[in-house]
Write an enzyme that holds these catalytic residues in place. Structure first.
Site, PDB file in Angstrom:
ATOM      1  N   ASP A   1       0.873  -1.166   0.000  1.00 26.95           N
ATOM      2  CA  ASP A   1       0.000   0.000   0.000  1.00 26.95           C
ATOM      3  C   ASP A   1       0.919   1.226   0.000  1.00 26.95           C
ATOM      4  O   ASP A   1       2.139   1.099   0.151  1.00 26.95           O
ATOM      5  CB  ASP A   1      -0.886  -0.042   1.247  1.00 26.95           C
ATOM      6  CG  ASP A   1      -1.679   1.230   1.450  1.00 26.95           C
ATOM      7  OD1 ASP A   1      -2.330   1.683   0.484  1.00 26.95           O
ATOM      8  OD2 ASP A   1      -1.640   1.786   2.563  1.00 26.95           O
TER       9      ASP A   1
ATOM     10  N   ASP B   1      -0.218   5.127   1.179  1.00 21.90           N
ATOM     11  CA  ASP B   1      -0.466   6.050   2.289  1.00 21.90           C
ATOM     12  C   ASP B   1      -0.360   5.346   3.638  1.00 21.90           C
ATOM     13  O   ASP B   1      -0.972   4.288   3.863  1.00 21.90           O
ATOM     14  CB  ASP B   1      -1.863   6.670   2.168  1.00 21.90           C
ATOM     15  CG  ASP B   1      -1.942   7.716   1.075  1.00 21.90           C
ATOM     16  OD1 ASP B   1      -0.932   8.409   0.830  1.00 21.90           O
ATOM     17  OD2 ASP B   1      -3.014   7.845   0.451  1.00 21.90           O
TER      18      ASP B   1
ATOM     19  N   ASP C   1      -3.414  12.568   0.790  1.00 20.72           N
ATOM     20  CA  ASP C   1      -4.541  13.467   0.530  1.00 20.72           C
ATOM     21  C   ASP C   1      -4.638  14.542   1.607  1.00 20.72           C
ATOM     22  O   ASP C   1      -5.102  15.656   1.341  1.00 20.72           O
ATOM     23  CB  ASP C   1      -5.852  12.675   0.471  1.00 20.72           C
ATOM     24  CG  ASP C   1      -5.952  11.824  -0.778  1.00 20.72           C
ATOM     25  OD1 ASP C   1      -5.271  12.144  -1.778  1.00 20.72           O
ATOM     26  OD2 ASP C   1      -6.707  10.829  -0.761  1.00 20.72           O
TER      27      ASP C   1
ATOM     28  N   ASP D   1      -5.168   3.609  -3.086  1.00 19.06           N
ATOM     29  CA  ASP D   1      -6.343   4.433  -3.375  1.00 19.06           C
ATOM     30  C   ASP D   1      -5.990   5.917  -3.329  1.00 19.06           C
ATOM     31  O   ASP D   1      -6.854   6.750  -3.085  1.00 19.06           O
ATOM     32  CB  ASP D   1      -7.460   4.111  -2.375  1.00 19.06           C
ATOM     33  CG  ASP D   1      -8.823   4.608  -2.832  1.00 19.06           C
ATOM     34  OD1 ASP D   1      -8.935   5.046  -3.990  1.00 19.06           O
ATOM     35  OD2 ASP D   1      -9.770   4.576  -2.020  1.00 19.06           O
TER      36      ASP D   1
END
Length: 268
Positions: free
Chosen positions: A32, A34, A43, A123
């Site tokens: 992954d 973040d 973000d 994501d």
């Protein structure tokens, strides 16, 4: 901090610190991004270049569970309206700190490419990930990066789209990492690749879903105390035996490095 891969397993390691390959079959290592590779949610990091370093309440109130990608589209439009440009975003992404021990792990993996095929499923967005990985000198480690498409339009606004559509009830509408991982494994199998093990490194609730695709020979590395770890513990408590993978929680990525090193030593 001591690097666990130094001075061990002499018969396994070459003089430059790389490990001699003992088999053609690789392992698949999935990351992954973040709060896994980097120690922040990217973000949230970009708000450093928003006016007042925060969003207006009118934007924040539009967030809906399961529709985060659409929410970020609105956030990015607002930031574009406020004059935030490519150089501003790039500067932020390049400065996001790596998670504890992650630089050591990435350096270790750079010497073990005969043993690991490495991909990233996130994501976040492609532009931000590429900026951060290039700044860390780690971009070339990854065979493939799966993330939401992003680009700059004619106005200079950073735009974001969904990665795909799916029918998984556990995941946000724009991305199911389980679907991505299983499709990647099927694609690589058709190409003739066979992975001895799959290792999955993550932190979030959306990392739990793909980890349920792992076999008993595979390993999940959830960040300690984060949602992925908590969900695994809940399943192990409430449905014993249903979660197949070996679970190795981590505070520092050096713990991951040491585990992977031990795996390779056993093959020598």
């Amino acid at each position: 901090m001591k690097r666990c891969f130094e001075g061990v397993g002499l018969r396994c390691f070459l003089q430059d610190g790389s490990m001699a390959a003992t088999a053609t079959q690789k392992n698949l290592l999935v990351f992954d991004f973040d709060e896994t590779i980097v120690n922040e949610n990217s973000d949230d990091s970009i708000l450093q270049v928003a006016p007042g370093k925060q969003l207006p309440e009118s934007i924040r109130q539009t967030f809906r569970e399961g529709s985060y990608n659409e929410y970020m589209q609105r956030v990015l439009k607002y930031m574009g309206d406020q004059g935030v440009k490519m150089a501003d975003f790039k500067a932020v992404y390049e400065k996001i700190p790596l998670s504890p021990g992650m630089r050591d792990l990435l350096q270790f993996l750079s010497k073990q490419q005969d043993h690991f095929e490495i991909i990233l499923i996130s994501d976040a967005n492609m532009f931000g990930i590429e900026c951060a990985l290039r700044a860390a000198g780690a971009y070339s480690l990854f065979r493939k990066i799966f993330s939401n498409p992003s680009s700059f339009d004619k106005r200079g606004y950073l735009t974001l789209g969904p990665y795909h559509s799916h029918n998984c009830p556990r995941c946000p509408a724009n991305m199911c990492k389980h679907k991505i991982l299983t499709e990647y494994l099927a694609e690589r199998a058709r190409e003739g690749a066979r992975f001895e093990r799959v290792f999955y490194v993550g932190d979030g609730a959306n990392d739990f879903c793909p980890s349920t695709a792992l076999r008993s020979s595979d390993v999940a590395f959830p960040r300690k105390g984060y949602p992925m770890h908590q969900l695994i513990l809940e399943v192990e408590k409430n449905q014993p035996g249903t979660y197949q993978a070996t679970v190795v929680p981590w505070d520092s990525a050096i713990e991951i490095c040491c585990y992977l090193q031990d795996v390779l030593k056993k093959k020598c």
